[in-house]
Design a protein around this motif. Structure first.
Motif, PDB file in Angstrom:
ATOM      1  N   LYS A   1      -0.970  16.927  -3.455  1.00 39.90           N
ATOM      2  CA  LYS A   1       0.376  17.323  -3.912  1.00 39.90           C
ATOM      3  C   LYS A   1       1.424  17.129  -2.825  1.00 39.90           C
ATOM      4  CE  LYS A   1      -1.932  18.801  -7.483  1.00 39.90           C
ATOM      5  NZ  LYS A   1      -2.131  17.891  -8.621  1.00 39.90           N
ATOM      6  N   ILE A   2       1.269  16.129  -1.991  1.00 41.92           N
ATOM      7  CA  ILE A   2       2.268  15.811  -0.977  1.00 41.92           C
ATOM      8  C   ILE A   2       2.799  14.411  -1.234  1.00 41.92           C
ATOM      9  CG2 ILE A   2       1.228  17.323   0.764  1.00 41.92           C
ATOM     10  CD1 ILE A   2       0.049  14.839   2.086  1.00 41.92           C
ATOM     11  N   LYS A   3       3.943  14.083  -0.629  1.00 39.10           N
ATOM     12  CA  LYS A   3       4.618  12.813  -0.877  1.00 39.10           C
ATOM     13  C   LYS A   3       3.801  11.653  -0.313  1.00 39.10           C
ATOM     14  CE  LYS A   3       9.122  10.558  -0.342  1.00 39.10           C
ATOM     15  NZ  LYS A   3       9.261  10.323  -1.785  1.00 39.10           N
ATOM     16  N   LEU A   4       3.697  10.611  -1.122  1.00 42.44           N
ATOM     17  CA  LEU A   4       3.018   9.401  -0.680  1.00 42.44           C
ATOM     18  C   LEU A   4       3.907   8.621   0.279  1.00 42.44           C
ATOM     19  CD1 LEU A   4       1.574   8.169  -4.108  1.00 42.44           C
ATOM     20  CD2 LEU A   4       0.296   9.283  -2.259  1.00 42.44           C
ATOM     21  N   VAL A   5       3.279   7.857   1.147  1.00 42.69           N
ATOM     22  CA  VAL A   5       3.997   7.035   2.122  1.00 42.69           C
ATOM     23  C   VAL A   5       3.965   5.577   1.673  1.00 42.69           C
ATOM     24  CG1 VAL A   5       4.091   6.270   4.521  1.00 42.69           C
ATOM     25  CG2 VAL A   5       3.374   8.613   3.991  1.00 42.69           C
ATOM     26  N   GLN A   6       5.158   4.972   1.604  1.00 38.13           N
ATOM     27  CA  GLN A   6       5.263   3.556   1.256  1.00 38.13           C
ATOM     28  C   GLN A   6       5.134   2.709   2.516  1.00 38.13           C
ATOM     29  OE1 GLN A   6       6.301   1.727  -1.977  1.00 38.13           O
ATOM     30  NE2 GLN A   6       5.253   0.296  -0.616  1.00 38.13           N
TER      31      GLN A   6
ATOM     32  N   HIS B   1      -2.922   6.283  -6.170  1.00 30.89           N
ATOM     33  CA  HIS B   1      -1.854   6.214  -5.170  1.00 30.89           C
ATOM     34  C   HIS B   1      -0.992   4.975  -5.361  1.00 30.89           C
ATOM     35  CE1 HIS B   1      -4.435   8.772  -2.171  1.00 30.89           C
ATOM     36  NE2 HIS B   1      -3.780   9.520  -3.056  1.00 30.89           N
ATOM     37  N   ASN B   2      -1.600   3.876  -5.790  1.00 30.70           N
ATOM     38  CA  ASN B   2      -0.882   2.608  -5.833  1.00 30.70           C
ATOM     39  C   ASN B   2      -0.348   2.237  -7.204  1.00 30.70           C
ATOM     40  OD1 ASN B   2      -1.292   1.640  -2.988  1.00 30.70           O
ATOM     41  ND2 ASN B   2      -0.709  -0.268  -3.973  1.00 30.70           N
ATOM     42  N   VAL B   3      -0.408   3.166  -8.150  1.00 27.02           N
ATOM     43  CA  VAL B   3       0.219   2.949  -9.451  1.00 27.02           C
ATOM     44  C   VAL B   3       1.736   2.983  -9.270  1.00 27.02           C
ATOM     45  CG1 VAL B   3       0.590   3.940 -11.737  1.00 27.02           C
ATOM     46  CG2 VAL B   3      -1.702   3.871 -10.770  1.00 27.02           C
ATOM     47  N   ILE B   4       2.420   1.975  -9.779  1.00 24.16           N
ATOM     48  CA  ILE B   4       3.882   1.962  -9.666  1.00 24.16           C
ATOM     49  C   ILE B   4       4.462   3.219 -10.325  1.00 24.16           C
ATOM     50  CG2 ILE B   4       5.985   0.807 -10.448  1.00 24.16           C
ATOM     51  CD1 ILE B   4       4.653  -1.824 -10.058  1.00 24.16           C
TER      52      ILE B   4
ATOM     53  N   ILE C   1       0.821  -1.219   0.000  1.00 24.04           N
ATOM     54  CA  ILE C   1       0.000   0.000   0.000  1.00 24.04           C
ATOM     55  C   ILE C   1       0.852   1.266   0.000  1.00 24.04           C
ATOM     56  CG2 ILE C   1      -1.666   1.348   1.352  1.00 24.04           C
ATOM     57  CD1 ILE C   1      -2.811  -1.299   2.353  1.00 24.04           C
ATOM     58  N   MET C   2       0.535   2.153  -0.926  1.00 25.56           N
ATOM     59  CA  MET C   2       1.035   3.531  -0.943  1.00 25.56           C
ATOM     60  C   MET C   2      -0.150   4.414  -0.571  1.00 25.56           C
ATOM     61  SD  MET C   2       4.282   3.547  -2.184  1.00 25.56           S
ATOM     62  CE  MET C   2       4.500   5.139  -3.008  1.00 25.56           C
ATOM     63  N   TYR C   3       0.056   5.381   0.295  1.00 27.35           N
ATOM     64  CA  TYR C   3      -1.082   6.200   0.697  1.00 27.35           C
ATOM     65  C   TYR C   3      -0.676   7.649   0.958  1.00 27.35           C
ATOM     66  CZ  TYR C   3       0.405   6.260   5.624  1.00 27.35           C
ATOM     67  OH  TYR C   3       1.099   6.474   6.785  1.00 27.35           O
ATOM     68  N   CYS C   4      -1.665   8.506   0.913  1.00 27.86           N
ATOM     69  CA  CYS C   4      -1.495   9.924   1.233  1.00 27.86           C
ATOM     70  C   CYS C   4      -2.017  10.132   2.656  1.00 27.86           C
ATOM     71  CB  CYS C   4      -2.275  10.784   0.243  1.00 27.86           C
ATOM     72  SG  CYS C   4      -2.485  12.505   0.761  1.00 27.86           S
ATOM     73  N   PRO C   5      -1.220  10.699   3.580  1.00 30.61           N
ATOM     74  CA  PRO C   5      -1.669  10.902   4.966  1.00 30.61           C
ATOM     75  C   PRO C   5      -2.924  11.754   5.066  1.00 30.61           C
ATOM     76  CG  PRO C   5       0.707  11.196   4.791  1.00 30.61           C
ATOM     77  CD  PRO C   5       0.189  11.078   3.401  1.00 30.61           C
ATOM     78  N   GLU C   6      -3.051  12.777   4.200  1.00 30.17           N
ATOM     79  CA  GLU C   6      -4.239  13.638   4.260  1.00 30.17           C
ATOM     80  C   GLU C   6      -5.468  12.898   3.754  1.00 30.17           C
ATOM     81  OE1 GLU C   6      -4.549  16.706   5.588  1.00 30.17           O
ATOM     82  OE2 GLU C   6      -2.511  16.289   6.305  1.00 30.17           O
ATOM     83  N   CYS C   7      -5.305  12.093   2.697  1.00 31.05           N
ATOM     84  CA  CYS C   7      -6.436  11.313   2.188  1.00 31.05           C
ATOM     85  C   CYS C   7      -6.907  10.280   3.204  1.00 31.05           C
ATOM     86  CB  CYS C   7      -6.057  10.606   0.884  1.00 31.05           C
ATOM     87  SG  CYS C   7      -5.922  11.686  -0.562  1.00 31.05           S
ATOM     88  N   MET C   8      -5.950   9.674   3.914  1.00 32.62           N
ATOM     89  CA  MET C   8      -6.320   8.630   4.871  1.00 32.62           C
ATOM     90  C   MET C   8      -7.089   9.191   6.065  1.00 32.62           C
ATOM     91  SD  MET C   8      -5.782   5.666   3.789  1.00 32.62           S
ATOM     92  CE  MET C   8      -6.121   4.816   5.328  1.00 32.62           C
ATOM     93  N   LYS C   9      -6.933  10.476   6.345  1.00 30.96           N
ATOM     94  CA  LYS C   9      -7.744  11.090   7.403  1.00 30.96           C
ATOM     95  C   LYS C   9      -9.220  11.024   7.046  1.00 30.96           C
ATOM     96  CE  LYS C   9      -4.174  14.385   8.884  1.00 30.96           C
ATOM     97  NZ  LYS C   9      -3.807  15.835   8.959  1.00 30.96           N
ATOM     98  N   GLU C  10      -9.502  10.953   5.735  1.00 27.86           N
ATOM     99  CA  GLU C  10     -10.872  10.851   5.245  1.00 27.86           C
ATOM    100  C   GLU C  10     -11.253   9.397   4.935  1.00 27.86           C
ATOM    101  OE1 GLU C  10     -13.183  13.648   4.443  1.00 27.86           O
ATOM    102  OE2 GLU C  10     -11.829  14.392   5.999  1.00 27.86           O
TER     103      GLU C  10
END
Length: 461
Positions: free
Chosen positions: A154-159, A142-145, A126-135
Motif C-alpha cells: 500500500k505504498i507508492k510505486l516508483v517509476q 506493479h507494471n500494469v498501466i 519498470i514500476m516497482y515497490c521499494p519494499e518488494c524489491m528488498k525481497e
C-alpha cells in the motif's frame, strides 16, 4: 530400469535441481521459490542471482536466443524481449522454472497480443515497490498501466526509465551499489516475507479482459484496469451485463435488420452506401462489418433523442434543411433544440452522417463548421475504430452486442453530461463546449466458467 525411474521421479519433484536436460546440470532452481503474481522478469532475476547469469544467457539456456534487433512485447514472457515472440516457444522455460499454479494465475496477462488494444496494458518501463524489491520481488501487478500503489504494501510505486525487458537483467560483480545489478539482490534463502503475504490479493479468474478506452480525446491512461484486476470492481460507476448470444451471424443480422426496420426511422444512413458492406455471397457465413451496425444504432439513438425533443423531422426525409443558426455561439441551457443540435455536432462525425441529418452545418461540407469538425475527435460513430479488429476469444456476434451496449451507454452518458454542463454554466458553446466532457473508460470482462460478459464503466475524476 532403476535409472529410468529415478529420472522420472527427479522430474516430478517440485524444488529439485534442474537435471533432466543435459545443459541444466550445473544450474540450480526450486519452483517453490516462485511467489504469487511474480513477474517472469522477477523470476528470471532470481534465477540469474542464484546461478550468476545475465538475462540473455538465462534465456539461451531455454532455447530463447536473440531474434530481434529491438525488444518487442512477448506474451509468453509478459514483458519486452529481443528473443522470439511466439508463445509456443516458452514451454521449456515454463517446465523448468514455474510451478503448476503459476500459468493459471497469470493467464490474462499472457493473452495480450502485440497489438495495442487486445488485453491488459503493460508499462514498457519498470514500476516497482521499494519494499518488494528488498525481497528481490517484482509483481506483474506493479507494471500494469495505471497502477500507482503497491497492492501488497500500500505504498507508492516508483517509476523508472529502465526497460521492462530481459535486457535489463544484467550482472556485474564489480559494482556493489547499483540497485538493478542482479549481483546486489538477495538470495531466496535470505527472504524475510512469507509466501502467504502475497496471497492477500486474489485476482478474479478472467478468461477475457479488454480495455475499450478511447485514445483520441485526451490520452488514455488505463488507470482503472488495476482495479478490475485486483477485484475492486465496486469502484466502477456502472456495471453492464451482456448476455451471451448464441445466434449465428445470419440469424443475428436478420434480427437486427428486423428490429431496425421496426423503429421506422425515416432515413437509413447507409442504404445507398456500400463502403461497409461485404459481398452477399458471404453474408450467410459472416456479419456485416461492425461499423454497419454501429452507424445504424447511433442513428436510432439520435432519432430517439430528436423524437423526445419533438424534433423527429431532424432526420432528413427530403432535401429540405432545418436551419438551426450559427453553432459558434453560447447556447442557453433553456434552448433545448440548440442544445440537442450542438450535442449531435459534438459527438458525431458530420461527414459520416452527411445527407441524413437536416441541418445546414451538417449538409454543407465546405462550411467552417465542418472544416473545424474534421480536426476534432469525439466521434461516437467511429467507436468501431476503438474496438479491436477481431474478437479473438468471443464470437463476432457477441462482439457486436458488446460494441452496441457500449455505444448506448456512451451516448446517454455524454448527453446527460452535456446538458449538465450547460445547466451548471447556464450556457454552452456550440463549437467547443464538448471539450469539457471526458469520455469514460470501459473494460469488457468475463469470469472463467461464465457465459455472460460484464462491462465496467469508470469516469474520469
Amino acid at each position: 530400469m532403476m535409472n529410468m525411474n529415478a529420472e522420472n521421479e527427479n522430474k516430478n519433484i517440485i524444488g529439485s535441481t534442474v537435471t533432466d536436460i543435459q545443459y541444466f546440470n550445473s544450474y540450480t532452481w526450486r519452483k517453490e521459490w516462485v511467489r504469487p503474481y511474480e513477474s517472469i522478469f522477477s523470476i528470471l532475476r532470481n534465477f540469474c542471482k542464484v546461478n550468476t547469469l545475465n538475462g540473455r544467457k538465462a534465456l539461451h539456456l531455454f532455447g530463447l536466443r536473440q531474434t530481434n534487433n529491438v525488444s518487442v512485447f512477448c506474451p509468453g514472457l509478459m514483458m519486452l524481449s529481443d528473443s522470439t515472440a511466439k508463445p509456443d516457444c516458452y514451454q521449456t522455460l515454463y517446465d523448468h522454472l514455474l510451478p503448476e499454479w503459476y500459468l493459471n494465475q497469470t493467464f490474462i496477462f499472457r493473452k495480450r497480443g502485440t497489438e495495442e488494444k487486445e488485453a491488459v496494458q503493460i508499462n514498457n518501463t519498470i514500476m516497482y515497490c521499494p519494499e518488494c524489491m528488498k525481497e528481490n520481488y517484482h509483481s506483474l501487478l506493479h507494471n500494469v498501466i495505471g497502477a500507482q500503489i503497491c497492492p501488497f504494501h500500500k505504498i507508492k510505486l516508483v517509476q523508472t526509465d529502465l526497460l521492462y525487458a530481459t535486457s535489463s537483467l544484467y550482472i556485474d560483480l564489480r559494482n556493489k551499489f547499483e540497485q538493478w545489478n542482479v549481483a546486489n539482490s538477495i538470495l531466496p534463502c535470505e527472504r524475510t516475507i512469507k509466501m502467504s503475504f502475497y496471497n492477500q490479493i486474489q485476482t478474479p479468474e478472467y478468461d477475457y479482459f479488454l480495455p475499450v478506452v478511447r485514445t483520441t480525446h485526451f490520452k488514455a491512461d488505463y488507470r482503472h484496469q488495476i482495479d478490475i484486476l485486483i477485484g475492486a470492481e465496486c469502484k466502477a460507476s456502472r456495471v453492464i451485463t451482456v448476455t451471451a448470444c448464441n445466434d449465428t451471424p445470419a440469424e443475428f443480422d436478420q434480427k437486427f435488420t428486423e428490429w431496425f426496420n421496426s423503429m421506422q426511422i425515416p432515413y437509413d444512413i447507409l442504404k445507398d452506401d456500400n463502403r461497409f458492406l461485404i459481398p452477399k455471397s458471404l453474408l450467410n457465413h459472416r456479419l456485416h462489418f461492425p461499423q454497419y451496425y454501429i452507424d445504424r444504432y447511433l442513428l436510432y439513438k439520435i432519432y430517439k433523442s430528436a423524437k423526445r425533443m419533438k424534433l423527429k423531422h431532424f432526420l432528413r426525409r427530403n432535401s429540405e434543411l432545418l436551419y438551426v443558426g450559427d453553432m459558434n455561439m453560447d447556447i442557453s441551457y433553456k434552448q433545448k433544440t440548440l442544445i440537442f443540435c450542438s450535442f449531435i455536432y459534438a459527438i458525431v462525425s458530420c461527414e459520416r452522417l452527411h445527407g441524413s441529418l437536416r441541418a445546414d452545418w451538417v449538409d454543407n461540407k465546405d462550411s467552417l463548421f465542418n472544416n473545424q469538425r474534421k480536426i476534432q475527435d469525439m466521434h461516437l460513430s467511429y467507436l468501431g475504430a476503438d474496438m479491436p479488429e477481431h474478437f479473438s476469444i468471443i464470437s463476432d456476434v457477441n462482439g457486436i452486442n458488446i460494441a452496441l451496449r457500449i455505444l448506448d451507454d456512451q451516448y446517454d452518458f455524454l448527453y446527460d453530461e452535456y446538458e449538465r454542463l450547460a445547466y451548471i454554466n447556464e450556457t454552452i458553446n456550440g463549437y467547443i463546449g464538448w471539450k469539457d466532457i471526458h469520455l469514460p473508460e470501459y473494460y469488457v470482462t468475463r469470469i472463467k466458467g461464465c457465459t455472460d460478459f460484464r462491462i465496467y464503466r469508470f469516469e474520469r475524476p
